[in-house]
Design an enzyme around this catalytic site. Structure first.
Site, PDB file in Angstrom:
ATOM      1  N   ASP A   1       0.605  -1.532   0.158  1.00  0.00           N
ATOM      2  CA  ASP A   1      -0.073   0.288  -0.015  1.00  0.00           C
ATOM      3  C   ASP A   1       0.816   0.635  -0.166  1.00  0.00           C
ATOM      4  O   ASP A   1       1.900   1.153   0.587  1.00  0.00           O
ATOM      5  CB  ASP A   1      -1.450   0.220   1.465  1.00  0.00           C
ATOM      6  CG  ASP A   1      -2.264   1.046   1.143  1.00  0.00           C
ATOM      7  OD1 ASP A   1      -2.323   1.924   1.006  1.00  0.00           O
ATOM      8  OD2 ASP A   1      -3.160  -0.429   0.822  1.00  0.00           O
TER       9      ASP A   1
ATOM     10  N   SER B   1      -6.463   4.655  -2.308  1.00  0.00           N
ATOM     11  CA  SER B   1      -6.917   2.383  -2.491  1.00  0.00           C
ATOM     12  C   SER B   1      -8.210   2.199  -2.887  1.00  0.00           C
ATOM     13  O   SER B   1      -8.326   0.883  -2.987  1.00  0.00           O
ATOM     14  CB  SER B   1      -6.461   1.874  -0.487  1.00  0.00           C
ATOM     15  OG  SER B   1      -5.388   2.093   0.026  1.00  0.00           O
TER      16      SER B   1
ATOM     17  N   HIS C   1     -12.036  11.365  -1.164  1.00  0.00           N
ATOM     18  CA  HIS C   1     -13.217  10.258  -0.079  1.00  0.00           C
ATOM     19  C   HIS C   1     -14.517  11.243  -0.387  1.00  0.00           C
ATOM     20  O   HIS C   1     -15.339  11.001  -0.025  1.00  0.00           O
ATOM     21  CB  HIS C   1     -13.141  10.219   1.831  1.00  0.00           C
ATOM     22  CG  HIS C   1     -12.715   9.320   2.215  1.00  0.00           C
ATOM     23  ND1 HIS C   1     -12.454   8.550   2.704  1.00  0.00           N
ATOM     24  CD2 HIS C   1     -11.334   9.333   2.100  1.00  0.00           C
ATOM     25  CE1 HIS C   1     -11.405   7.887   3.024  1.00  0.00           C
ATOM     26  NE2 HIS C   1     -10.565   8.337   2.930  1.00  0.00           N
TER      27      HIS C   1
ATOM     28  N   ASP D   1      -5.375  13.537   2.771  1.00  0.00           N
ATOM     29  CA  ASP D   1      -5.247  13.546   1.023  1.00  0.00           C
ATOM     30  C   ASP D   1      -4.930  15.050   0.703  1.00  0.00           C
ATOM     31  O   ASP D   1      -4.792  15.193  -0.139  1.00  0.00           O
ATOM     32  CB  ASP D   1      -6.952  13.326   1.354  1.00  0.00           C
ATOM     33  CG  ASP D   1      -7.537  11.960   1.331  1.00  0.00           C
ATOM     34  OD1 ASP D   1      -6.347  10.931   1.297  1.00  0.00           O
ATOM     35  OD2 ASP D   1      -8.766  11.039   1.296  1.00  0.00           O
TER      36      ASP D   1
ATOM     37  N   ARG E   1     -12.216   3.686  10.401  1.00  0.00           N
ATOM     38  CA  ARG E   1     -12.641   2.216   9.379  1.00  0.00           C
ATOM     39  C   ARG E   1     -12.345   0.767  10.165  1.00  0.00           C
ATOM     40  O   ARG E   1     -12.024   0.545  10.624  1.00  0.00           O
ATOM     41  CB  ARG E   1     -11.719   2.127   8.028  1.00  0.00           C
ATOM     42  CG  ARG E   1     -10.477   1.858   8.090  1.00  0.00           C
ATOM     43  CD  ARG E   1     -10.083   1.777   6.403  1.00  0.00           C
ATOM     44  NE  ARG E   1      -9.284   2.873   6.191  1.00  0.00           N
ATOM     45  CZ  ARG E   1      -7.686   3.312   5.238  1.00  0.00           C
ATOM     46  NH1 ARG E   1      -8.751   3.811   4.608  1.00  0.00           N
ATOM     47  NH2 ARG E   1      -7.142   3.013   5.746  1.00  0.00           N
TER      48      ARG E   1
ATOM     49  N   ARG F   1     -16.940   7.808  -0.836  1.00  0.00           N
ATOM     50  CA  ARG F   1     -16.571   6.301  -0.157  1.00  0.00           C
ATOM     51  C   ARG F   1     -16.742   6.370   0.966  1.00  0.00           C
ATOM     52  O   ARG F   1     -16.724   6.431   1.466  1.00  0.00           O
ATOM     53  CB  ARG F   1     -14.661   7.035  -0.571  1.00  0.00           C
ATOM     54  CG  ARG F   1     -13.859   6.170   0.138  1.00  0.00           C
ATOM     55  CD  ARG F   1     -12.485   5.697  -0.319  1.00  0.00           C
ATOM     56  NE  ARG F   1     -11.413   5.308   0.344  1.00  0.00           N
ATOM     57  CZ  ARG F   1     -10.445   4.976   0.615  1.00  0.00           C
ATOM     58  NH1 ARG F   1      -9.448   5.550   0.260  1.00  0.00           N
ATOM     59  NH2 ARG F   1      -9.526   4.557   1.641  1.00  0.00           N
TER      60      ARG F   1
ATOM     61  N   LYS G   1      -6.214  -2.320   6.782  1.00  0.00           N
ATOM     62  CA  LYS G   1      -5.785  -2.386   5.042  1.00  0.00           C
ATOM     63  C   LYS G   1      -7.094  -3.531   5.107  1.00  0.00           C
ATOM     64  O   LYS G   1      -7.062  -3.998   3.799  1.00  0.00           O
ATOM     65  CB  LYS G   1      -5.048  -1.944   5.130  1.00  0.00           C
ATOM     66  CG  LYS G   1      -4.336  -1.101   4.704  1.00  0.00           C
ATOM     67  CD  LYS G   1      -4.621  -0.459   4.040  1.00  0.00           C
ATOM     68  CE  LYS G   1      -3.813   1.247   3.950  1.00  0.00           C
ATOM     69  NZ  LYS G   1      -4.232   2.463   2.704  1.00  0.00           N
TER      70      LYS G   1
ATOM     71  N   ASP H   1       2.043   3.480   3.181  1.00  0.00           N
ATOM     72  CA  ASP H   1       0.674   4.175   2.858  1.00  0.00           C
ATOM     73  C   ASP H   1       0.758   4.450   4.518  1.00  0.00           C
ATOM     74  O   ASP H   1       0.272   5.473   4.639  1.00  0.00           O
ATOM     75  CB  ASP H   1      -0.233   3.649   2.329  1.00  0.00           C
ATOM     76  CG  ASP H   1      -1.851   4.648   2.262  1.00  0.00           C
ATOM     77  OD1 ASP H   1      -1.667   4.934   1.203  1.00  0.00           O
ATOM     78  OD2 ASP H   1      -2.343   3.919   3.185  1.00  0.00           O
TER      79      ASP H   1
ATOM     80  N   HIS I   1       1.125   8.535   5.724  1.00  0.00           N
ATOM     81  CA  HIS I   1       0.489   9.491   6.023  1.00  0.00           C
ATOM     82  C   HIS I   1       0.326  10.581   7.203  1.00  0.00           C
ATOM     83  O   HIS I   1       0.180  11.602   6.940  1.00  0.00           O
ATOM     84  CB  HIS I   1      -1.446   8.843   5.895  1.00  0.00           C
ATOM     85  CG  HIS I   1      -1.800   8.777   4.939  1.00  0.00           C
ATOM     86  ND1 HIS I   1      -2.303  10.004   3.613  1.00  0.00           N
ATOM     87  CD2 HIS I   1      -2.404   7.183   4.150  1.00  0.00           C
ATOM     88  CE1 HIS I   1      -2.747   9.214   2.924  1.00  0.00           C
ATOM     89  NE2 HIS I   1      -2.748   7.643   3.140  1.00  0.00           N
TER      90      HIS I   1
ATOM     91  N   ASP J   1      -1.273  -0.029  -5.038  1.00  0.00           N
ATOM     92  CA  ASP J   1      -2.132   0.748  -5.285  1.00  0.00           C
ATOM     93  C   ASP J   1      -2.029   1.629  -5.601  1.00  0.00           C
ATOM     94  O   ASP J   1      -3.266   2.299  -6.441  1.00  0.00           O
ATOM     95  CB  ASP J   1      -3.127   0.347  -4.271  1.00  0.00           C
ATOM     96  CG  ASP J   1      -3.077   0.369  -2.975  1.00  0.00           C
ATOM     97  OD1 ASP J   1      -1.626   1.073  -2.655  1.00  0.00           O
ATOM     98  OD2 ASP J   1      -4.183   0.629  -1.548  1.00  0.00           O
ATOM     99  N   HIS J   2      -0.726   2.272  -5.445  1.00  0.00           N
ATOM    100  CA  HIS J   2      -1.258   3.112  -5.781  1.00  0.00           C
ATOM    101  C   HIS J   2       0.357   4.205  -5.391  1.00  0.00           C
ATOM    102  O   HIS J   2       0.765   3.713  -3.574  1.00  0.00           O
ATOM    103  CB  HIS J   2      -2.445   4.943  -4.852  1.00  0.00           C
ATOM    104  CG  HIS J   2      -2.509   4.872  -3.454  1.00  0.00           C
ATOM    105  ND1 HIS J   2      -1.775   5.208  -2.768  1.00  0.00           N
ATOM    106  CD2 HIS J   2      -4.042   3.936  -3.108  1.00  0.00           C
ATOM    107  CE1 HIS J   2      -1.706   4.547  -1.445  1.00  0.00           C
ATOM    108  NE2 HIS J   2      -3.404   3.843  -1.490  1.00  0.00           N
TER     109      HIS J   2
ATOM    110  N   HIS K   1      -1.136  10.479  -0.905  1.00  0.00           N
ATOM    111  CA  HIS K   1      -0.607  10.014  -2.407  1.00  0.00           C
ATOM    112  C   HIS K   1      -0.215  10.923  -2.858  1.00  0.00           C
ATOM    113  O   HIS K   1      -0.441  12.098  -2.979  1.00  0.00           O
ATOM    114  CB  HIS K   1      -2.107   9.237  -2.528  1.00  0.00           C
ATOM    115  CG  HIS K   1      -2.880   8.640  -1.474  1.00  0.00           C
ATOM    116  ND1 HIS K   1      -3.763   7.415  -2.065  1.00  0.00           N
ATOM    117  CD2 HIS K   1      -2.327   7.537  -0.236  1.00  0.00           C
ATOM    118  CE1 HIS K   1      -4.044   7.031  -0.684  1.00  0.00           C
ATOM    119  NE2 HIS K   1      -3.598   6.870   0.037  1.00  0.00           N
TER     120      HIS K   1
HETATM  121  C1  3PG Z   1      -7.378   7.207   4.091  1.00  0.00           C
HETATM  122  O1  3PG Z   1      -8.592   6.949   4.014  1.00  0.00           O
HETATM  123  O2  3PG Z   1      -6.569   6.677   5.018  1.00  0.00           O
HETATM  124  C2  3PG Z   1      -7.297   7.957   3.257  1.00  0.00           C
HETATM  125  O3  3PG Z   1      -7.916   9.509   2.953  1.00  0.00           O
HETATM  126  C3  3PG Z   1      -6.593   7.600   1.617  1.00  0.00           C
HETATM  127  O4  3PG Z   1      -5.651   6.239   1.935  1.00  0.00           O
HETATM  128  P1  3PG Z   1      -6.007   5.038   1.199  1.00  0.00           P
HETATM  129  O5  3PG Z   1      -6.923   4.825  -0.033  1.00  0.00           O
HETATM  130  O6  3PG Z   1      -4.246   4.381   1.100  1.00  0.00           O
HETATM  131  O7  3PG Z   1      -6.933   3.900   2.396  1.00  0.00           O
HETATM  132 CO    CO Z   2      -3.218   6.129   2.328  1.00  0.00          CO
END
Ligand code: 3PG
Ligand code: CO
Length: 555
Positions: free
Chosen positions: A24, A77, A136, A167, A209, A282, A357, A426, A430, A467-468, A497
Site C-alpha cells: 500500500d 486504495s 473521500h 489527502d 474504518r 467513498r 487495510k 501508506d 500519511h 495500489d498507489h 498519496h
Molecule cells: C485514508 O482513508 O486513509 C486516506 O484518505 C486514503 O488512504 P487509502 O486510500 O490508502 O486508504
Molecule cells: Co493512503
C-alpha cells in the site's frame, strides 16, 4: 452456472500457488531524500526491479486509469483495489457524483426525495470530510449540494465538518472552512438558516474504518447528534485555528468541537424529524457511521439518543449490506470481479491484511461487497491493528504478522491464491513522518521477503505490486518538481498519496518459461493486473476485462 466458467489458458498450467502482494502506498519516483522507499533498506523490492523489463515494469495507478475524473487525481486504495480486483475501469464515486450534480439528476432520485420530506419542518444535516482531496469527498461537490438543497427547499442546514490534512496538506483545513463559511453566509443572505454545527479531525472523529476503533465514531456521534463535545466555539474557523495550537495535533487529529449560540447551546444537534446526508462518496470510512445512523439494533457504543431521521448516503456504501438503504447517487456497479470468477472456477483463495487495510483486499477487491463468495473455498484473515496510535510510533505495524499468516497459508497447500495488503508505506506515509516512513518501507520489504520465500518453497508464482503512490514522495512539489516552499521558506510535508506509477513484478519457480511482460501495453494500469494473475492461474479472462500484461513466448 456456465456464465462463470473461464476458458483454459492455451499455454499456462493450472494448480500453481499464486501470491498477489499489494504494497500500500508504494510508488516509483526518482531517488532523493524525500523518497522514503529509495532511502530505506529494501533489498527484496530492489532485486525485483533488476528483472526489468521482462519481469518488472511500472503501471498507472491514478487518474483515468482507475476511473477518477481527471488526470490530476491521485490514486487511492479504494479505486486502486477496485481496479486490481475487478480487472476493468469503472467510473468511480467522485465522477458519478460530479455527473449527477451537473445534470441535476441527484435531486430527482429517490434518495434526495426521501431527505427532502424533512425540509418543511426539520433541519438538513450534512456530515463529511471537508477538503478537495477527491479521495473521500470534494468540497466543490458539497458547495453544489448546499446550493441545490436550498433551491429545493431546505430552510435550515447544519454542516458537520471533518478536517482532513491526510489527502491534502496539513493546515489546509482553515482555508476550506473559510470557503464553506462564505457559502453559508451567502445562503443566510438568501434566507436559509445555514451554519456549521460541529467539527473534528477525520482520524479522531467519525472516520474510522473496518471497525478498528468505535470510539472514533462515538466522538463524532456525541458532537453531531447529541451536540456535545469537549470544545465549544462560536465560530468554526476560530475553532480550527485554536484547536490546531493544542500540543500533538494536526488537521487529521483535531479534537471534536461543537458550535454554540450566545447561551452556550449547541446550534445543531440532530433531532427527530431531521434529514441527514453523509456526503463522502467513498465507503470505507463512512460505513461505521452509516450503521450507527441506520441500524435499530446497534451495540457498538451507547448512542444515548437515537433520532428519528431520514438518512441518505451520498452513495450506497456497501452493496451486500445495502447500507445505507437510501442514497443520492448510485454507486459504480462493480460486478463479475476476478475474485468471484476464480472462486466459481474452484480457485481456493486466501486474503489477509491487518484491520486498517483488511477491507482493501476483501471488500474493495470484491467490488465493495462484504462477505465471501463461497465460504468453502475462501478464508479471509484479519490481523488486529493497533488502535489509538498514529502509525509513525509503530512503523513496522503488523507487516511481519501478515507475512507469517500468509506464509503459513502458502505452506499449508490449502490455497491457490493468497493475496495480501502490506500497509506500512501508506499508513506511515500519511503521518508525514519521513524517518518513520523509511522504517515502514523496510518492514514492508521484510514482509515481502517472507512471502516470496514461501512461494519459492512450494514452487509457486508471485505478483508484487502496489495500489498507489505515497511513501516515494514526502514533500509537496512545484511544477518543476522541486520542493515547494511555503511563505516562510519551509518545505511542506506531503501526507497524501501521489500520482506516481507503481511497480509490478512477476516471478517465482512456478512461472512458466517464456512468460514476460508484453511491450505493447505501455499505458497499462492497475486494471490490467487481474487478467495477469488470472492467466497465471491458468485461465483466460472474460472478454471485457482489460488485457493481461503478460505474454508467453516459445523458447
Ligand atoms: C485514508 O482513508 O486513509 C486516506 O484518505 C486514503 O488512504 P487509502 O486510500 O490508502 O486508504
Ligand atoms: Co493512503
Amino acid at each position: 452456472g456456465d456464465a462463470w466458467k473461464l476458458k483454459d489458458h492455451p499455454k499456462l498450467p493450472k494448480g500453481k500457488t499464486v501470491a498477489v502482494i499489494v504494497l500500500d502506498g508504494w510508488g516509483e519516483a526518482k531517488p532523493n531524500e524525500y523518497n522514503a522507499i529509495a532511502v530505506a533498506d529494501t533489498p527484496v523490492m530492489d532485486s525485483l526491479k533488476e528483472g526489468a523489463p521482462e519481469k518488472w515494469r511500472l503501471i498507472k495507478a491514478h487518474g483515468n486509469a482507475v476511473g477518477l475524473p481527471t488526470e490530476d487525481d491521485m490514486g487511492n486504495s479504494e479505486v486502486g483495489h477496485n481496479a486490481l480486483g475487478a480487472g476493468r475501469i469503472f467510473a468511480q464515486g467522485a465522477k458519478l457524483v460530479d455527473l449527477a450534480l451537473a445534470s441535476g439528476k441527484i435531486y430527482e432520485g429517490e434518495g434526495f426525495k426521501y431527505v427532502k420530506e424533512c425540509f418543511e419542518k426539520g433541519t438538513l444535516h450534512l456530515i463529511g470530510l471537508l477538503s478537495d482531496g477527491g479521495v473521500h469527498s470534494r468540497l466543490d461537490q458539497v458547495q453544489l449540494l448546499l446550493k441545490g438543497a436550498a433551491e429545493h427547499g431546505a430552510k435550515r442546514i447544519r454542516v458537520h465538518a471533518l478536517t482532513d490534512g491526510r489527502d491534502v496538506l496539513d493546515g489546509s483545513s482553515v482555508g476550506f472552512m473559510e470557503t464553506l463559511e462564505k457559502d453559508l453566509a451567502k445562503l443566510r443572505e438568501q434566507g436559509v438558516d445555514a451554519r456549521v454545527a460541529s467539527g473534528g479531525g477525520r482520524m479522531y472523529v467519525t472516520m474510522d474504518r473496518y471497525e478498528n476503533d468505535w470510539d472514533v465514531v462515538k466522538r463524532g456521534w456525541d458532537a453531531q447528534v447529541l451536540g456535545e463535545a469537549p470544545h465549544k466555539f462560536k465560530d468554526p474557523v476560530e475553532a480550527i485555528k485554536k484547536l490546531r495550537q493544542e500540543p500533538n495535533t494536526s488537521d487529521q487529529y483535531l479534537a471534536p468541537f461543537v458550535i454554540v449560540d450566545d447561551n452556550g447551546k449547541s446550534v445543531g444537534p440532530i433531532l427527530d424529524g431531521d434529514a441527514v446526508v453523509t456526503f463522502n462518496f467513498r465507503a470505507d470510512r463512512m460505513v461505521m457511521l452509516a450503521k450507527a445512523l441506520e441500524y435499530a439494533d446497534f451495540d457498538k457504543f451507547d448512542r444515548v439518543r437515537v433520532p428519528k431521521i431520514h438518512y441518505a448516503g451520498m452513495l450506497q456504501y456497501d452493496g451486500e449490506l445495502k447500507l445505507p438503504s437510501k442514497y443520492l447517487v448510485s454507486p459504480p456497479e462493480i460486478d463479475r470481479t476476478s475474485g468471484e470468477y476464480l472462486v466459481r472456477n474452484g480457485v481456493r483463495t486466501f486474503a489477509c491484511s491487518e484491520t486498517v487495510k483488511f477491507g482493501h483486499v476483501t471488500f474493495f477487491w470484491n467490488g465493495n461487497r462484504s462477505g465471501y463468495f463461497d465460504k468453502k473455498l475462501e478464508e479471509y484473515v484479519e490481523i488486529p491493528s493497533d488502535s489509538g496510535i498514529t502509525f509513525n510510533v509503530k512503523p513496522k505495524m503488523k507487516a511481519l504478522e501478515i507475512a507469517e499468516k500468509t506464509r503459513d497459508a502458502i505452506l499449508s497447500g490449502k490455497f491457490d491464491q493468497v493475496r495480501v495488503n502490506i500497509p506500512n508505506g501508506d499508513m506511515v506515509g500519511h503521518t508525514g513522518d519521513i524517518k518513520a516512513t523509511i522504517e515502514a518501507c523496510k518492514a514492508a520489504d521484510l514482509g515481502v521477503k517472507m512471502i516470496l520465500e514461501a512461494i519459492e518453497q512450494v514452487g509457486g508464482i508471485y505478483v508484487v505490486t502496489a495500489d498507489h503512490g505515497n511513501a516515494e514522495d514526502m514533500v509537496k512539489r512545484n511544477k518543476k518538481g522541486e520542493p515547494a516552499l511555503d511563505k516562510n521558506g519551509n518545505i511542506q510535508i506531503l501526507t497524501s498519496h501521489t500520482c506516481e506509477p507503481v511497480p509490478i513484478a512477476i516471478g517465482g519457480p512456478g512461472l512458466a518459461p517464456g512468460v514476460r511482460f508484453r511491450k505493447d501495453l505501455p499505458t497499462g494500469g492497475l486494471a490490467n493486473v487481474a487478467a495477469t494473475f488470472m492467466n497465471l492461474h491458468g485461465y483466460e479472462t472474460p472478454s471485457d476485462y482489460e488485457p493481461s500484461l503478460i505474454e508467453v513466448v516459445d523458447n
